[in-house]
Scaffold this active site. Structure first.
Site, mmCIF file in Angstrom:
data_model
loop_
_atom_site.group_PDB
_atom_site.id
_atom_site.type_symbol
_atom_site.label_atom_id
_atom_site.label_comp_id
_atom_site.label_asym_id
_atom_site.label_seq_id
_atom_site.Cartn_x
_atom_site.Cartn_y
_atom_site.Cartn_z
ATOM 1 N N ASP A 87 22.457 85.201 40.918
ATOM 2 C CA ASP A 87 23.501 86.219 40.903
ATOM 3 C C ASP A 87 24.730 85.696 41.635
ATOM 4 O OD1 ASP A 87 24.115 89.269 40.471
ATOM 5 O OD2 ASP A 87 24.774 88.772 42.503
ATOM 6 N N ASP A 105 28.954 62.751 45.101
ATOM 7 C CA ASP A 105 27.506 62.681 45.227
ATOM 8 C C ASP A 105 27.117 61.206 45.178
ATOM 9 O OD1 ASP A 105 24.878 63.531 45.486
ATOM 10 O OD2 ASP A 105 25.105 65.122 43.994
#
Length: 669
Positions: A244, A370
């Site tokens: 959510d 990353d």
């Protein structure tokens, strides 16, 4: 010339010489008051001016503006950059792995740093940011950190070292996603914090983690993970705050406010929060992960990309210091606000980093790649190793969308896209050579170097880089921190089923059969542990969400949970559930929900089902016995079948047709 000391964007050249021995010629009554920093241990000579003390970090016998803690971080950074060579500035843009001795893994998991290797990296290659994967005794971690920081004081400008870490306060450990937890207070996974949904608790977690990190010298957190868990098969769901966007936005904001000690940006006492992975990583194709060549795509069949940006708005509200772009690249055209994303991973995408992140959202901090995005992905990395050959990190890289480019081209592409620092590498010459070839400007290198230095200045690292080993031992894992983590574990449990109110366990329950639970803990709670389910009053089972290792010949594929979420005959956990349900009067099952388990054929066999996101046996028994109550609500829905999982849209939340348990579900006592 009026040389009053105050925050300024650029150091006034006329003040530089004067600041060497005096405070610009004004009287003491005209001078603003300053709080003298406590330097602690240092090898530098110290210079005094008007009762204030300064470190002579470059050993030239005068106070240079970057050594003057009265100036703003930006002014100090500007002065230092002007003194640095191109090689030194490029070194700032590397975020290496701190090498350790006696490390069979080769990824820095030893118990002591390799100081010879680090001296070369820090002093000769000018690299001063490293990830640590060291775990163990906190006093040793602090002492080892101090040795590394001592090396920085032998470098030309004395730029202090910044140490980062993957999360190390939770239960699941996977190389490349989390670090060893020994000694630190232990909390549920971030999913568990989301299940509680308490802003103040998440902020408290961040504050405790901040204190424990700083105690051992860790000044950067490679977290939080703001990705949304909209694809239930994805192997990295356990590090998210669920599916959510509004819940995740709240959790991300409070997490960062805890780590950075407020929402006003970095200052002395802050740990840099590196929010990741910008953006859309959670909508991974078929649930496969972007660490892997076969999992490099994110897919948006529901045209829901904007939804995945929302949690990052919480990060921006908290003034997150750093952002890490995602590995994943778009599977087809993805458009947001009229901007169509490039067909590359975000680390190479100008639309993602400059147009969206810096442009639309005004992000001014450090963009950190990353790990491995500039490294080659060899044949084994692309196709997997041959049968019988163990996968390894040799030949591993994640240059998605730039697989066929050279390393030099990847560095240029990333920097021009907006990248400031490169994770997992120590290859600064690629940047200096690009400047020399005219592919990058030195001004562009200066911009990234400045952002990185500003962070170090704001955190106070130039003033007090060393830590107190005794304080480290007293801070990490101290009693009230541990107690707070245990309380969060209890609160995070989600009660999914409780037939005939079997929980909390009645006083008449004396004998228990255990599966996956420490018998010694059960005995501490007064229970007799029996050998078979039929002897028990209640069978208590701890199981995990099912998974498959579908790609054992890939290094990350061999470690990650992929594939199905449903229990099937032959699964060890499912056979234990069936056996207990057949023979015991009552059966209580707790399921570790690192992904959304399908529990239809467990629901009909268990008297009670408790979802957990990482819980100790003691905290579990506190809830089972009623000493504490489960407060968690599901941060994602639990599907009813794999058939429904296969047809849901990877980018859309809670969209299986008939979920067994809906998002937000959770019973209570």
């Amino acid at each position: 010339m009026n040389c009053t000391l105050k925050p300024m964007a650029r150091v006034v050249a006329g003040c530089v010489a004067t600041l060497a021995l005096a405070a610009c010629g004004s009287s003491n009554s005209d001078r603003p008051g300053y709080t003298q920093p406590v330097f602690g241990a240092t090898t530098y000579s110290q210079l005094k001016v008007d009762s204030y003390t300064f470190k002579d970090m470059n050993r030239n016998g005068k106070i240079d503006p970057y050594e003057d803690w009265r100036l703003s971080a930006e002014a100090r950074a500007d002065d230092l950059i002007a003194r640095m060579s191109l090689d030194e500035k490029a070194g700032l843009m590397m975020h290496g792995t701190a090498p350790t001795v006696a490390d069979p893994t080769g990824i820095g998991q030893g118990s002591g740093y390799d100081l010879t290797a680090l001296q070369n990296l820090i002093v000769k290659q000018h690299i001063n940011t490293f990830i640590t994967r060291m775990a163990g005794d906190s006093a040793n971690m602090a002492a080892q950190y101090n040795k590394v920081q001592a090396l920085s004081e032998t470098s030309r400008h004395g730029i202090p070292v910044s140490i980062s870490t993957d999360p190390r306060h939770h239960f699941q450990y996977t190389v490349g996603a989390s670090a060893g937890t020994q000694g630190f207070s232990q909390w549920p996974e971030t999913l568990g914090l989301a299940a509680i949904g308490d802003n103040a608790l998440v902020r408290r977690f961040g504050d405790i983690a901040r204190q424990e990190y700083l105690a051992v010298g860790i000044t950067q957190a490679l977290s939080p993970q703001a990705d949304l868990a909209t694809e239930p098969r994805w192997s990295r769901i356990n590090g998210t705050f669920g599916e959510d966007a509004e819940l995740a936005k709240r959790m991300v904001q409070n997490y960062i406010e805890g780590f950075q000690d407020g929402n006003t940006g970095l200052h002395d006492g802050s740990v840099v929060a590196v929010v990741k992975h910008w953006v859309g990583y959670g909508a991974t194709k078929e649930g496969f992960d972007g660490h892997n060549y076969y999992g490099r795509y994110m897919t948006y069949p529901g045209n829901n990309f904007a939804y995945h940006v929302k949690p990052f708005e919480g990060a921006f509200n908290a003034k997150a210091a750093s952002v890490m772009p995602t590995y994943a690249l778009p599977d087809g055209n993805i458009t947001i606000d009229g901007i169509t994303l490039e067909q590359t991973a975000a680390g190479f995408s100008k639309t993602m980093l400059t147009d969206l992140l810096r442009g639309k959202y005004g992000f001014e901090g450090v963009i950190l790649s990353d790990w491995g995005i500039t490294s080659d992905c060899d044949a084994n990395c692309r196709n997997g190793t041959a049968p019988g050959v163990a996968p390894s990190f040799i030949g591993f890289g994640t240059p998605w969308g730039m697989e066929n480019a050279t390393k030099a081209e990847r560095y240029v592409k990333a920097v021009n896209a907006g990248m400031d620092q490169f994770g997992g590498v120590t290859e600064a010459p690629y940047l200096t050579q690009a400047v020399q070839r005219g592919q990058l400007t030195e001004a562009r290198i200066n911009a990234s170097a400045r952002r990185i230095l500003v962070q170090k200045f704001k955190q106070g690292l130039f003033e007090h880089p060393f830590v107190d080993t005794a304080k480290a031992a007293a801070t990490v894992g101290k009693a009230d921190f541990v107690a707070a983590g245990l309380e969060a574990q209890r609160r995070s449990l989600v009660l999914l089923e409780n037939k005939d109110k079997v929980l909390p366990l009645a006083a008449t329950v004396k004998k228990v059969y255990l599966y996956g639970i420490d018998a010694a803990v059960a005995r501490q709670y007064g229970y007799t542990v029996v050998a078979t389910p039929q002897e028990a009053d209640v069978a208590l089972l701890r199981v995990a969400t099912p998974y498959e290792i579908l790609h054992p010949n890939y290094i990350f594929g061999s470690m990650q949970h992929e594939g199905r979420l449903n229990f099937v005959d032959g699964d060890a956990d499912y056979e234990a559930i069936k056996n207990a349900a057949r023979l015991a009067p009552k059966t209580v099952v707790t399921v570790y929900l690192d992904r959304p388990a399908i529990l239809g054929n467990v629901q009909d066999k268990a008297s009670a089902i408790v979802g957990n996101f990482g819980v100790s046996d003691g905290a579990l028994f506190d809830v089972l016995t009623g000493k504490a109550k489960p407060e968690g609500k599901l941060p994602f829905e639990l599907p009813s079948s794999m058939a429904e999982v296969l047809v849901q849209k990877s980018d859309v939340p809670y969209d299986t047709a008939r979920p067994l348990y809906k998002f937000g579900y959770g019973l209570g006592y």
